[in-house]
Design an enzyme around this catalytic site. Structure first.
Site, PDB file in Angstrom:
ATOM      1  N   TRP A 102     -29.831 -43.532  98.053  1.00  5.37           N
ATOM      2  CA  TRP A 102     -31.165 -43.743  98.634  1.00  5.37           C
ATOM      3  C   TRP A 102     -31.864 -44.972  98.076  1.00  5.37           C
ATOM      4  O   TRP A 102     -32.551 -45.685  98.803  1.00  5.37           O
ATOM      5  CB  TRP A 102     -32.032 -42.483  98.511  1.00  5.37           C
ATOM      6  CG  TRP A 102     -31.575 -41.475  99.519  1.00  5.37           C
ATOM      7  CD1 TRP A 102     -30.872 -40.327  99.282  1.00  5.37           C
ATOM      8  CD2 TRP A 102     -31.718 -41.560 100.955  1.00  5.37           C
ATOM      9  NE1 TRP A 102     -30.578 -39.700 100.469  1.00  5.37           N
ATOM     10  CE2 TRP A 102     -31.078 -40.422 101.507  1.00  5.37           C
ATOM     11  CE3 TRP A 102     -32.309 -42.472 101.819  1.00  5.37           C
ATOM     12  CZ2 TRP A 102     -31.036 -40.187 102.892  1.00  5.37           C
ATOM     13  CZ3 TRP A 102     -32.267 -42.242 103.185  1.00  5.37           C
ATOM     14  CH2 TRP A 102     -31.633 -41.108 103.711  1.00  5.37           C
ATOM     15  N   ASP A 172     -40.046 -43.199  94.881  1.00  2.00           N
ATOM     16  CA  ASP A 172     -39.624 -42.368  96.002  1.00  2.00           C
ATOM     17  C   ASP A 172     -39.306 -40.992  95.415  1.00  2.00           C
ATOM     18  O   ASP A 172     -38.311 -40.822  94.713  1.00  2.00           O
ATOM     19  CB  ASP A 172     -38.390 -42.988  96.660  1.00  2.00           C
ATOM     20  CG  ASP A 172     -37.805 -42.092  97.754  1.00  2.00           C
ATOM     21  OD1 ASP A 172     -38.329 -40.987  97.980  1.00  2.00           O
ATOM     22  OD2 ASP A 172     -36.809 -42.513  98.386  1.00  2.00           O
ATOM     23  N   LYS A 196     -38.297 -31.377 102.466  1.00  2.00           N
ATOM     24  CA  LYS A 196     -37.490 -30.769 101.409  1.00  2.00           C
ATOM     25  C   LYS A 196     -38.292 -29.712 100.641  1.00  2.00           C
ATOM     26  O   LYS A 196     -37.883 -28.565 100.562  1.00  2.00           O
ATOM     27  CB  LYS A 196     -36.949 -31.839 100.470  1.00  2.00           C
ATOM     28  CG  LYS A 196     -36.045 -32.810 101.243  1.00  2.00           C
ATOM     29  CD  LYS A 196     -35.644 -33.990 100.433  1.00  2.00           C
ATOM     30  CE  LYS A 196     -35.052 -35.098 101.283  1.00  2.00           C
ATOM     31  NZ  LYS A 196     -33.861 -34.725 102.054  1.00  2.00           N
TER      32      LYS A 196
HETATM   33  N1  PMP Z   1     -35.397 -40.997 100.009  1.00  2.00           N
HETATM   34  C1  PMP Z   1     -34.742 -39.935  99.528  1.00  2.00           C
HETATM   35  C2  PMP Z   1     -34.620 -39.777  98.051  1.00  2.00           C
HETATM   36  C3  PMP Z   1     -34.227 -38.993 100.412  1.00  2.00           C
HETATM   37  O1  PMP Z   1     -33.593 -37.916  99.939  1.00  2.00           O
HETATM   38  C4  PMP Z   1     -34.397 -39.158 101.803  1.00  2.00           C
HETATM   39  C5  PMP Z   1     -33.889 -38.143 102.796  1.00  2.00           C
HETATM   40  N2  PMP Z   1     -32.809 -37.411 102.434  1.00  2.00           N
HETATM   41  C6  PMP Z   1     -35.055 -40.297 102.255  1.00  2.00           C
HETATM   42  C7  PMP Z   1     -35.557 -41.192 101.334  1.00  2.00           C
HETATM   43  C8  PMP Z   1     -35.267 -40.556 103.707  1.00  2.00           C
HETATM   44  O2  PMP Z   1     -36.176 -39.666 104.213  1.00  2.00           O
HETATM   45  P1  PMP Z   1     -36.558 -39.627 105.765  1.00  2.00           P
HETATM   46  O3  PMP Z   1     -35.363 -39.087 106.484  1.00  2.00           O
HETATM   47  O4  PMP Z   1     -37.736 -38.732 105.804  1.00  2.00           O
HETATM   48  O5  PMP Z   1     -36.859 -41.020 106.182  1.00  2.00           O
END
Ligand code: PMP
Length: 361
Positions: A102, A172, A196
């Site tokens: 991520w 994040d 989550k």
């Molecule tokens: N950052 C992290 C740490 C994530 O786990 C996720 C989704 N699994 C995201 C960003 C992206 O999130 P979204 O699908 O809501 O854009």
């Protein structure tokens, strides 16, 4: 059907009590004659609801007065672009720490808006750790330093908050938000999408220190301008009303369960059970992360004999242990143990793991 436990990484398990409340409010919200889905966002009922949700979130995290709490849309992925758009100010670059799938995605997106200095990376060791902040090569004049508090796909988590940085810390926290108490004052900005630990997909929470609101690029879309959304109490346009409503219920649920300290203790116990099953398997299972950096919310591991992985997942599913597959780019097994996963679920997984290892080891 027997008990079913949902280990999905997101959208993840929801508290049963919250689902029951939704069932009540869906046909008619508190005697209003309207479904909660039908409340106009400019009306008093929704205004009260969003204000309450914001105030409950502030209380849960002890958010200081000089921080704004924003309820936005676009997911955490939108924040990958919106953070540089809103926070660069006059700077042309920012520092990023690369610790897994991520943060890598986030860096690629930010690089469309500014020069990215990767201050540290654990790519060389397969994203099994958090690089020691004493070794980060932070750059001078960076607008901020970005970290990913918990790497959802790799199962690695910051065990501490980096301090004494010269630039505002941006995190994040999508997968670990509200899973433990947090000192908000260590951060310039925190963001997390909801699906989550907070509620349904569609809501993204941003907590930002007010003095950072004057840095936005003129190209920032109005609905994604932190400053303008703060001025409009997150209602510059139609907010994701249902997601905000459910988030409010989850905040109430968290408070009734003892708040974030209780969540932290429970998350430690839950992940402890699964890591003990890994460590006690004499190498049958292998954790992806070094012990010190193991995530309490996304336990990622492999079977030493990868041929057995599919059988493991199939058998788990037959026993009501659902969605244990690892992230598609990482493989293996991932057990997401968000706040709504009861300890019983983690215990059921740990028992199955021991039994499977005995049979196949
Ligand atoms: N950052 C992290 C740490 C994530 O786990 C996720 C989704 N699994 C995201 C960003 C992206 O999130 P979204 O699908 O809501 O854009």
């Amino acid at each position: 059907m027997g008990a079913v436990w949902n280990f999905a990484a997101g959208p993840g398990a929801m508290p049963a009590e919250v689902l029951a409340r939704i069932r009540e409010d869906l046909p008619e919200f508190k005697g209003s004659g309207q479904s909660v889905l039908e409340l106009p966002f400019t009306g008093p009922r929704f205004r009260e609801l969003i204000a309450q949700a914001q105030s409950d979130l502030r209380q849960l995290l002890a958010v200081p007065e000089d921080y704004e709490v924003l309820f936005l849309q676009g997911g955490a992925s939108a924040q990958f672009s919106l953070v540089p758009l809103n926070l660069l100010g006059g700077a042309d670059h920012a520092d990023y720490v690369e610790t897994g799938y991520w943060s890598r995605k986030c860096i690629a997106e930010a690089a469309r808006f500014c020069r990215v200095n990767v201050a540290a990376s654990s790519a060389d060791t397969g994203f099994d750790r958090i690089p020691d902040p004493r070794d980060w090569s932070v750059s001078s004049g960076a607008a901020y330093t970005h970290i990913t508090s918990n790497e959802t796909a790799d199962g690695v988590e910051y065990p501490w908050t980096p301090v004494r940085l010269r630039t505002p810390l941006v995190a994040d926290m999508t997968s670990s938000f509200l899973t433990r108490p947090l000192d908000v004052t260590s951060f310039g900005l925190i963001f997390a999408s909801a699906q989550k630990n907070i509620g349904p997909a569609g809501l993204t929470i941003v907590i930002v220190r007010r003095d950072l609101l004057d840095r936005e690029s003129p190209a920032t879309p109005a609905v994604f301008s932190y400053r303008r959304q703060a001025q409009s109490a997150s209602m510059l346009n139609t907010p994701p009303t249902f997601a905000v409503y459910v988030a409010g219920l989850v905040f109430e649920w968290l408070r009734n369960r003892g708040g974030l300290a209780a969540m932290e203790a429970s998350n430690r116990r839950k992940s402890g059970l699964v890591y003990a099953a890994i460590d006690g398997s004499r190498g049958f299972y292998r954790s992806l992360a070094l012990a010190e950096f193991r995530s309490r919310v996304n336990v990622c591991f492999r079977l030493a004999d990868d041929v057995l992985t599919e059988r493991f997942l199939d058998e788990a599913q037959d026993r009501g242990l659902l969605n244990l597959n690892g992230h598609s780019k990482v493989g293996g097994v991932r057990a997401s143990l968000y706040n709504a996963m009861p300890e019983e679920g983690a215990a059921a997984l740990a028992a199955f793991m021991a039994e499977f290892a005995n049979r196949w080891g």
